[in-house]
Write a protein that holds these residues in place. Sequence first.
Motif, PDB file in Angstrom:
ATOM      1  N   LYS A  80      -8.624   5.952  -7.037  1.00 48.24           N
ATOM      2  CA  LYS A  80      -7.422   5.804  -7.867  1.00 48.24           C
ATOM      3  C   LYS A  80      -6.619   7.114  -7.874  1.00 48.24           C
ATOM      4  O   LYS A  80      -7.204   8.195  -7.923  1.00 48.24           O
ATOM      5  N   PRO A  81      -5.298   6.987  -7.865  1.00 50.97           N
ATOM      6  CA  PRO A  81      -4.495   8.211  -7.940  1.00 50.97           C
ATOM      7  C   PRO A  81      -4.566   8.815  -9.346  1.00 50.97           C
ATOM      8  O   PRO A  81      -4.481   8.088 -10.335  1.00 50.97           O
ATOM      9  N   ILE A  95       0.854  -1.198   0.000  1.00 48.81           N
ATOM     10  CA  ILE A  95       0.000   0.000   0.000  1.00 48.81           C
ATOM     11  C   ILE A  95       0.886   1.242   0.000  1.00 48.81           C
ATOM     12  O   ILE A  95       1.740   1.404   0.871  1.00 48.81           O
ATOM     13  N   SER A  96       0.675   2.082  -0.988  1.00 46.88           N
ATOM     14  CA  SER A  96       1.524   3.273  -1.141  1.00 46.88           C
ATOM     15  C   SER A  96       1.511   4.116   0.122  1.00 46.88           C
ATOM     16  O   SER A  96       0.465   4.341   0.713  1.00 46.88           O
ATOM     17  N   LYS A 131      -7.541   1.963   3.182  1.00 47.34           N
ATOM     18  CA  LYS A 131      -6.983   0.733   2.631  1.00 47.34           C
ATOM     19  C   LYS A 131      -5.959   0.144   3.604  1.00 47.34           C
ATOM     20  O   LYS A 131      -5.946  -1.058   3.877  1.00 47.34           O
ATOM     21  N   TRP A 132      -5.131   1.021   4.094  1.00 50.93           N
ATOM     22  CA  TRP A 132      -4.116   0.601   5.073  1.00 50.93           C
ATOM     23  C   TRP A 132      -4.775   0.042   6.336  1.00 50.93           C
ATOM     24  O   TRP A 132      -4.367  -0.993   6.861  1.00 50.93           O
ATOM     25  N   TRP A 156      -1.142  13.532  -2.394  1.00 46.10           N
ATOM     26  CA  TRP A 156      -1.562  13.307  -1.008  1.00 46.10           C
ATOM     27  C   TRP A 156      -2.103  14.528  -0.302  1.00 46.10           C
ATOM     28  O   TRP A 156      -2.947  14.419   0.580  1.00 46.10           O
ATOM     29  N   SER A 167      -8.572   7.830   1.215  1.00 46.44           N
ATOM     30  CA  SER A 167      -8.910   6.470   0.815  1.00 46.44           C
ATOM     31  C   SER A 167      -7.767   5.491   1.106  1.00 46.44           C
ATOM     32  O   SER A 167      -7.996   4.361   1.538  1.00 46.44           O
ATOM     33  N   GLN A 168      -6.530   5.950   0.893  1.00 46.23           N
ATOM     34  CA  GLN A 168      -5.382   5.075   1.166  1.00 46.23           C
ATOM     35  C   GLN A 168      -5.262   4.762   2.660  1.00 46.23           C
ATOM     36  O   GLN A 168      -4.831   3.681   3.039  1.00 46.23           O
ATOM     37  N   TRP A 183     -11.625   1.784  -3.583  1.00 47.66           N
ATOM     38  CA  TRP A 183     -10.377   2.548  -3.372  1.00 47.66           C
ATOM     39  C   TRP A 183     -10.294   3.629  -4.443  1.00 47.66           C
ATOM     40  O   TRP A 183     -10.402   3.349  -5.630  1.00 47.66           O
ATOM     41  N   TYR A 235      -7.785  10.847  -2.316  1.00 44.00           N
ATOM     42  CA  TYR A 235      -6.950   9.660  -2.495  1.00 44.00           C
ATOM     43  C   TYR A 235      -6.221   9.324  -1.194  1.00 44.00           C
ATOM     44  O   TYR A 235      -6.178   8.165  -0.772  1.00 44.00           O
TER      45      TYR A 235
END
Lengths: 318, 445
Positions: A313-314, A109-110, A139-140, A283, A135-136, A311, A132
Amino acid sequence: MDRFPFLIFVSILFCQIDNSKFAEYDETLIGTDQRIRMIPVSGGEFRMGSLESERRRREDEGPAHQVIVSDYWISSLEISWDLYELFLLRNIDSLLVDNERYNMDIDAISGATMPYVNYNQPGYPVINVTQYAASQFCKWLTAKTGNFYRLPTEVEWEHACRAGSEEAYSFGKASVSIKRYAWYKKNSDGKLHKGGLKEPNALGIYDMHGNAAEWVLDFYNSQGYSINNNVQIDPVQFSERLYPRVVRGGSFKDGPARLRSAARDYSKELWKRRDPQSPKSLWWHTDAVHVGFRIVRSKSIANKNDLEKYWIKPIKEY
Amino acid sequence: MKKQQNHTINRRTFLGNSAKIAAAGIIFNKLSATTKKYNSWDGEIKVALVGCGGRGTGAAIQAIASDRDVRLVAIADVFKDQAQSCLDSLVEKYGDSEQLSVLKETIFIGFDAYKKAIDMADVVILTTPPGFRPQHFTYAVENNKHVFMEKPVATDIVGIKKVIDAGKLAIKKKLNVVVGLQRHYQRSYRKVKKLIDRGSVGRIISGQVYWNGAGVWVRPRNPQQTELEYQMRNWYYFNWLCGDHIVEQHIHNLDVANWFIGATPISAQGMGGREIRNGKDHGQIFDHHFVEFTYPKGQIISSQCRHQPGCMNRVDEVFQGSQGNVHVHSGNYGLIQSHRGRKLYLHDGENDINPYQQEHNELFAAIKEGEYLYKDFQRGVNSTLTAILGRMSTYSGQKITWDEALSSNLDIVPNNLTSFEDSAPVYPDKQGKYPIPIPGVTKFI
């Protein structure tokens, strides 16, 4: 023989519904004492948007229409800097990750970059984050906990905000009592405030009106909602375009009208205008110090493939 | 729609060739060889970019956006991949515009690339790590170019002196020089400065300036890199390239102190060190500095800069005047209050122009009109030297005067690098640790 189909039905039902009770709980994160209180929100049919008779209403809030939303949990507070920094610094990633259910590789995960100017303050909502980046974090958190966390859909957001009310605010029609529930232009002194200092709504959710405006998943359409004759179940508008996307709830900068349950705002390119780099940060915004987010978790368990579409998308900006 | 034929990088050739390039593993082939060399025409302003990182790319975009007659004609970097990603961004943004006039043969890679790019231009954008700035600025001015250069303008005193000399030459030649201390091009700051000069808060007595944040990126060592290449990739952590974060970043806040007071400090004393910045890719720089600067009329500025996650963060400047207080920060915020707390001025910056764009708008407007208006290198030198003075005081643990700093011969940047095989100015010990300043031990040079 008669019982056989029934058994299948029951087992399907059991696959789809989490065994845990549908009750309030604290999501804990191994390696830290930070917790996220999750409030259960019973779904059902409700009226989304505002009637034309509502004071200070804008066109994009309509038409008011019936929607069905499934059960979900929502965080009682906007996600704080303290929580977001756990994702930013990634120091606790290696500590026992419970990802059995989705088997997500947390290292894949970025990671977010550090903000150019930090606004971090303990207990305050994280702000200036892109959709984004929000959302990340989800995800994390999903990889870390094994529970599927994501940004709310716009429908879920409004449903949770209203907490059963069809008035302009969750606490009623008039804005006279707004100062008890919200940080907004008149009482904020132009500043963001610590989360959870005002009274919660009927469900026990804080700061839905005001303080930080909040990201949802949906794309914004200035024409309002596109609806058809059928009552939709859990609708959400995804888009490949980066702007404009919806933020809800109004912020400490806004007057009462923009804090109404049905009021909508949206992201703008201007929010990154002072980013000196190209490509601009995926970010961080530079001029959205009023925008944060909170998270939800569906009661029904999503399968891994379903996760992907939630998720964000970037999308690069130059 | 007819397009000018000399415009060779457009979105279509870029996308069309990208698969081929990947297969061939050859960079820059997407730029078809041009038949027509770059031609001047009336009103055109030719710009070269030196330093193709994120900031350089951003500055090139702002230059292009500032005026339709701007033509970006060349780019230069020591890293191919950096030039490539810069170009990718430019093509995304301006692939269909004749303002992007970089040709395959005007992409220069290497340690002398800057000369070739600068030679082609009327105006140059200097956005490499600051250690190279004096060398690049000198070359640009010697060759009669107007300059936009990022802050800081040097990392050592020898560099500062080079910039002073080149700056004098720029004045003689009437070359506009803008330095990326963009608060000077931000409406909120300009307005507050005007009010201070009109006496809104009386005389400034003291102030506190801050850049306390979590820190910046780290680029870990890749075993294939030479020592020099590693340092130039992970440049933030090496003093000859970066100057430490008090110079590279906190300069913005120190610059505001100099600007609002209207003077430079006469001395500094401070303390600093590295508490949590101790990883193998953390080079030499500190993670915190606290400096007290004394100004000519006895004004004191306290300066804090910190790169430590999880601590209080703030990036702003406050000043106490004999009749009121000032609070400003880069979020278009400016507040002037009386001692009794009455708001005398609160800036409404909701719709203010981006200062990073404004600095280019003003520079190119002046160049286009043939006017000589900008001598920012003076402020660039003063603010950089203020920050270096602060660094000298925290590294040594001593009180250092401005004059002592300026008469130092601190020389940490090699000026004859030709390849990544050259030796680096600093090396790690057997444990992989670089020499780190120790207050009380490290001598002021």
